[in-house]
Design a protein around this motif. Structure first.
Motif, PDB file in Angstrom:
ATOM      1  N   PHE A  56      39.015  28.268  45.681  1.00  0.00           N
ATOM      2  CA  PHE A  56      39.237  27.964  44.264  1.00  0.00           C
ATOM      3  C   PHE A  56      39.155  29.226  43.419  1.00  0.00           C
ATOM      4  N   ALA A  57      40.002  29.259  42.379  1.00  0.00           N
ATOM      5  CA  ALA A  57      39.932  30.326  41.384  1.00  0.00           C
ATOM      6  C   ALA A  57      40.282  29.732  40.026  1.00  0.00           C
ATOM      7  N   THR A  58      39.580  30.205  38.990  1.00  0.00           N
ATOM      8  CA  THR A  58      39.834  29.680  37.646  1.00  0.00           C
ATOM      9  C   THR A  58      40.493  30.707  36.735  1.00  0.00           C
ATOM     10  N   ASP A  59      40.883  31.853  37.285  1.00  0.00           N
ATOM     11  CA  ASP A  59      41.666  32.818  36.492  1.00  0.00           C
ATOM     12  C   ASP A  59      42.567  33.607  37.435  1.00  0.00           C
ATOM     13  N   GLY A  60      43.591  34.230  36.875  1.00  0.00           N
ATOM     14  CA  GLY A  60      44.616  34.889  37.672  1.00  0.00           C
ATOM     15  C   GLY A  60      44.113  36.066  38.479  1.00  0.00           C
ATOM     16  N   GLN A  61      43.295  36.931  37.864  1.00  0.00           N
ATOM     17  CA  GLN A  61      42.818  38.110  38.578  1.00  0.00           C
ATOM     18  C   GLN A  61      41.966  37.726  39.781  1.00  0.00           C
ATOM     19  N   ARG A  62      41.110  36.719  39.600  1.00  0.00           N
ATOM     20  CA  ARG A  62      40.281  36.269  40.720  1.00  0.00           C
ATOM     21  C   ARG A  62      41.151  35.666  41.815  1.00  0.00           C
ATOM     22  N   ALA A  63      42.221  34.970  41.427  1.00  0.00           N
ATOM     23  CA  ALA A  63      43.134  34.391  42.417  1.00  0.00           C
ATOM     24  C   ALA A  63      43.760  35.483  43.281  1.00  0.00           C
ATOM     25  N   ILE A  64      44.171  36.574  42.649  1.00  0.00           N
ATOM     26  CA  ILE A  64      44.775  37.686  43.399  1.00  0.00           C
ATOM     27  C   ILE A  64      43.764  38.286  44.366  1.00  0.00           C
ATOM     28  N   GLU A  65      42.527  38.482  43.903  1.00  0.00           N
ATOM     29  CA  GLU A  65      41.484  39.050  44.767  1.00  0.00           C
ATOM     30  C   GLU A  65      41.215  38.165  45.978  1.00  0.00           C
ATOM     31  N   ILE A  66      41.117  36.856  45.747  1.00  0.00           N
ATOM     32  CA  ILE A  66      40.870  35.927  46.863  1.00  0.00           C
ATOM     33  C   ILE A  66      42.043  35.937  47.836  1.00  0.00           C
ATOM     34  N   ALA A  67      43.265  35.954  47.302  1.00  0.00           N
ATOM     35  CA  ALA A  67      44.446  35.965  48.173  1.00  0.00           C
ATOM     36  C   ALA A  67      44.472  37.214  49.039  1.00  0.00           C
TER      37      ALA A  67
ATOM     38  N   MET B  78      49.894  27.902  32.857  1.00  0.00           N
ATOM     39  CA  MET B  78      49.289  28.212  31.559  1.00  0.00           C
ATOM     40  C   MET B  78      47.807  28.512  31.717  1.00  0.00           C
ATOM     41  N   MET B  79      47.512  29.806  31.864  1.00  0.00           N
ATOM     42  CA  MET B  79      46.123  30.261  31.972  1.00  0.00           C
ATOM     43  C   MET B  79      45.929  31.432  31.016  1.00  0.00           C
ATOM     44  N   PRO B  80      44.725  31.618  30.477  1.00  0.00           N
ATOM     45  CA  PRO B  80      44.491  32.742  29.567  1.00  0.00           C
ATOM     46  C   PRO B  80      44.509  34.078  30.309  1.00  0.00           C
ATOM     47  N   ARG B  81      44.780  35.133  29.538  1.00  0.00           N
ATOM     48  CA  ARG B  81      44.788  36.525  30.006  1.00  0.00           C
ATOM     49  C   ARG B  81      45.929  36.810  30.983  1.00  0.00           C
ATOM     50  N   MET B  82      46.031  36.060  32.065  1.00  0.00           N
ATOM     51  CA  MET B  82      47.068  36.320  33.067  1.00  0.00           C
ATOM     52  C   MET B  82      47.656  34.980  33.486  1.00  0.00           C
ATOM     53  N   ASP B  83      48.899  34.715  33.080  1.00  0.00           N
ATOM     54  CA  ASP B  83      49.464  33.402  33.400  1.00  0.00           C
ATOM     55  C   ASP B  83      49.959  33.351  34.837  1.00  0.00           C
ATOM     56  N   GLY B  84      50.386  32.151  35.254  1.00  0.00           N
ATOM     57  CA  GLY B  84      50.789  31.949  36.638  1.00  0.00           C
ATOM     58  C   GLY B  84      51.990  32.772  37.051  1.00  0.00           C
ATOM     59  N   TYR B  85      52.925  33.002  36.122  1.00  0.00           N
ATOM     60  CA  TYR B  85      54.089  33.825  36.447  1.00  0.00           C
ATOM     61  C   TYR B  85      53.650  35.237  36.847  1.00  0.00           C
ATOM     62  N   ALA B  86      52.720  35.792  36.078  1.00  0.00           N
ATOM     63  CA  ALA B  86      52.235  37.143  36.378  1.00  0.00           C
ATOM     64  C   ALA B  86      51.471  37.178  37.697  1.00  0.00           C
ATOM     65  N   VAL B  87      50.699  36.144  37.960  1.00  0.00           N
ATOM     66  CA  VAL B  87      49.966  36.076  39.225  1.00  0.00           C
ATOM     67  C   VAL B  87      50.940  36.022  40.396  1.00  0.00           C
ATOM     68  N   CYS B  88      51.933  35.156  40.292  1.00  0.00           N
ATOM     69  CA  CYS B  88      52.913  35.024  41.374  1.00  0.00           C
ATOM     70  C   CYS B  88      53.642  36.342  41.596  1.00  0.00           C
ATOM     71  N   HIS B  89      54.047  36.998  40.516  1.00  0.00           N
ATOM     72  CA  HIS B  89      54.731  38.289  40.631  1.00  0.00           C
ATOM     73  C   HIS B  89      53.846  39.304  41.350  1.00  0.00           C
ATOM     74  N   ALA B  90      52.565  39.346  40.987  1.00  0.00           N
ATOM     75  CA  ALA B  90      51.645  40.291  41.619  1.00  0.00           C
ATOM     76  C   ALA B  90      51.483  40.002  43.105  1.00  0.00           C
ATOM     77  N   LEU B  91      51.384  38.737  43.463  1.00  0.00           N
ATOM     78  CA  LEU B  91      51.255  38.365  44.879  1.00  0.00           C
ATOM     79  C   LEU B  91      52.488  38.787  45.671  1.00  0.00           C
TER      80      LEU B  91
ATOM     81  N   ARG C  91      50.531  42.520  51.480  1.00  0.00           N
ATOM     82  CA  ARG C  91      49.517  41.697  52.132  1.00  0.00           C
ATOM     83  C   ARG C  91      49.657  40.222  51.773  1.00  0.00           C
ATOM     84  N   THR C  92      50.108  39.942  50.562  1.00  0.00           N
ATOM     85  CA  THR C  92      50.160  38.558  50.083  1.00  0.00           C
ATOM     86  C   THR C  92      51.575  38.035  49.874  1.00  0.00           C
ATOM     87  N   ALA C  93      52.568  38.904  49.978  1.00  0.00           N
ATOM     88  CA  ALA C  93      53.953  38.479  49.720  1.00  0.00           C
ATOM     89  C   ALA C  93      54.404  37.309  50.593  1.00  0.00           C
ATOM     90  N   PRO C  94      54.003  37.232  51.879  1.00  0.00           N
ATOM     91  CA  PRO C  94      54.489  36.110  52.704  1.00  0.00           C
ATOM     92  C   PRO C  94      53.864  34.757  52.369  1.00  0.00           C
TER      93      PRO C  94
END
Length: 330
Positions: free
Chosen positions: A36-47, A60-73, A78-81
């Motif tokens: 579980f993650a409740t913000d985008g940056q933490r989601a990237i770290e866990i992934a 729709m999340m504060p600071r870093m929305d889902g589009y930005a998280v997906c783009h970063a992944l 390491r996480t692209a696949p």
């Protein structure tokens, strides 16, 4: 007693609303391990650290929305696949299109249906496993090709070059890109049967006598037996190439004396690619032929050794073939 290890797929659920995470947990916890993650940056770290099998991501999340998280992944090797499924209250078609453009494989709208979530997760995990099986099969094929190289006096560069030559010929012949890609990956198996030929014959510096030549002529059947019979796909193609690449258009080849279009297209393409590279490469027992002489020889053998329609494609492709030769020189 050591507890049984949990081999269930691992999912990362990302949403800034704990209530939404609780809903997803209730739907998925029986079949999957959950992160579980409740913000985008933490989601990237866990992934990056945990490499989940799939990510379910709110937009729709504060600071870093889902589009930005997906783009970063997708920008991180390491996480692209890892497949990303968006789960969002945004229902406009433009929002869905933007999510898919960001690299997501699916888009589920809130409020979620438990049955839909389970089905979509199951489908995309199945696709991941299918891709892994394809990759494993390809690796096996390539390594069997490498095993044959260790037995032969040809170089590994020969196998790479002739495979790319065959690929370009296939595209020029109008074959689909997917079929030509399979040919590129199956062609290195053409001589796998040489694994079964004694070294004294395979590495003999002079000409083979009649008895030795009879043994050498067994390698196509040996190769086909090693690869085995398959109902379709890459391995079926590799089987046909191994068995038939020494057949000739006029029926004078071996092992079965097939003629014309009774010889599979993949074997006819590999035959031209194999001979072209063998003629233009230097070996301990021969000098490299000039490219023009090699092309002239193959053209002279059109209708005898080679499919005449495919031979016609060779000369126009020479700039591409010479580029391949330079890239993978011995």
């Amino acid at each position: 007693m050591t507890p049984t290890e949990d081999h269930r797929p691992r999912l990362l659920l990302v949403d800034d609303e704990p209530t939404n995470l609780q809903v997803l947990r209730h739907i998925l916890q029986a079949d999957y391990r959950l992160l579980f993650a409740t913000d985008g940056q933490r989601a990237i770290e866990i992934a990056q650290q945990q490499r989940p099998d799939l990510v379910l991501l709110d937009i729709m999340m504060p600071r870093m929305d889902g589009y930005a998280v997906c783009h970063a992944l997708k920008q991180d090797a390491r996480t692209a696949p890892i497949p990303v499924l968006f789960i969002s209250a945004l229902t406009d078609h433009d929002d869905e299109a933007r999510g898919l453009d960001a690299g997501a494989v699916d888009y589920i709208t809130k409020p979620v249906s438990a049955a839909v979530v389970r089905a979509r997760v199951r489908i995309h995990l199945s696709l991941v496993r299918l891709d892994e099986l394809r990759e494993t099969r390809l690796q096996i094929v390539q390594r069997l090709g490498r095993a044959a190289e260790y037995k032969d006096n040809e170089t590994g560069m020969h196998v790479i070059r002739m495979s790319h030559f065959a690929h370009r010929l296939a595209l020029a012949a109008g074959c689909s890109p997917a079929w030509a890609e399979d040919l590129l990956n199956a062609a290195p198996m053409h001589d796998v049967g040489k694994i079964g030929i004694p070294d004294a014959i395979l590495r003999k510096p002079g000409k083979l006598d009649a008895q030795e030549w009879e043994v050498m002529r067994r390698h196509p059947a040996m190769g086909a037996e090693i690869i085995g019979q398959h109902p379709g796909g890459l391995l079926q193609m590799a089987h046909a190439i191994a068995l038939q690449h020494h057949e000739k258009w006029d029926g004078s080849g071996y092992p079965h004396g097939l003629a014309g279009e009774a010889i599979s297209l993949e074997a006819r393409l590999v035959a031209i690619a194999d001979v072209f590279d063998a003629l233009t490469a230097e070996r301990p027992y021969k000098k490299a032929w000039p490219v023009a002489d090699a092309v002239a020889h193959i053209q002279a053998q059109a209708g005898q050794h080679f499919d005449p329609a495919l031979v016609m494609l060779l000369e126009p492709l020479l700039p591409e073939l010479l580029e391949i030769r330079a890239r993978w020189a011995d």
